[in-house]
Design a protein around this motif. Sequence first.
Motif, short mmCIF file in Angstrom:
data_model
loop_
_atom_site.label_atom_id
_atom_site.label_comp_id
_atom_site.label_asym_id
_atom_site.label_seq_id
_atom_site.Cartn_x
_atom_site.Cartn_y
_atom_site.Cartn_z
N GLU A 129 0.83 -1.21 0.00
CA GLU A 129 0.00 0.00 0.00
C GLU A 129 0.87 1.27 0.00
OE1 GLU A 129 -3.14 0.55 -0.43
OE2 GLU A 129 -3.91 -1.49 -0.37
N ALA A 176 -7.37 1.89 1.79
CA ALA A 176 -6.44 1.09 0.98
C ALA A 176 -6.97 0.99 -0.44
CB ALA A 176 -6.29 -0.30 1.59
N ALA A 181 -2.67 -6.39 -2.47
CA ALA A 181 -1.67 -5.69 -1.66
C ALA A 181 -0.51 -6.60 -1.30
CB ALA A 181 -2.31 -5.12 -0.39
#
Length: 314
Positions: free
Chosen positions: A123, A297, A303
Amino acid sequence: MSKYAFGVDVGGTTVKLGLFNDEGQVLDKWEIPTVKDNGGEKVLPDIAASIKNKMQEKNITAADLVGVGIGAPGAVNADGFMVNGAVNIGWGSFDLAETLKKELDLPVTVKAGNDANVAALGEMWQGGGKGYSNLVAVTLGTGVGGGIIIDGRILTGTNGAGGEIGHIHMEDNETEVCGCKNKGCLEQYASATGITRLANRRLAKDDAPSILRGGEISAKTVFDAVKAGDKVAIEIAEQFGEYLGKGLAAVASVVDPQIFVIGGGVSKAGDILFKYIEPSYKRCAFGPCKQAKFALAKLGNDAGIYGAAALVLK
């Protein structure tokens, strides 16, 4: 000439893999099943075989490859050693990075990390925390996961347990036991299951009218009811926000992040979460930390592969 890296995210059901170029672009991504038989002995050989097949398919040689990064569900120290294993796969304690390197049998770098920490790195690199080098990633799913990035590097701690923010002690009077065997952890109030717990307790408290009564109780139905103006649901959201804001304020006093990046299933509720988290955070945070930003996010389930690739590309 482009260089490449593979990012691997080991889950209890599937292993996600991604091929990246050195500019951080994902060129291909795929999954293979996590075969947990015999203590998960086939997981790393299967990963190595899948990577080699992809290299052959894409005409990538070992000389073109910077390395392979891998995130796994368990405590992984800074050297890539799984300290307490990965229970949901059947792994014990072992050197994850070195073992995968042996399976690959390629002259490339292999680095390993805890899956939540690796997702936080992802992220920061290409997601909701892009442009920041000090951040805390918070995953609100079945539990509460966390990853802390300081000066662009994962904070792992001695046992690989750095960033386990879901197990900050919040409540002395809790009678139910958390998955970690303690009682009163943040995870018991701020996760998807925690929100359901708060909702059931609030609904049992009195007969106040609510659209939540008589239907399925979940984090989604609670926040859908909040958006519809349901007073009981708003009370539940305020209680959730009180716990999470206070917990994150405690984290901020230690690591002083620029930004909190909120992901996981609960984050699908959207920006409305911040309406309930930020007041408690700002009330409890140490002065200079009050200005930390909050963002959602952006990478979702990818991720982990982004962060794993970043382990060797960053």
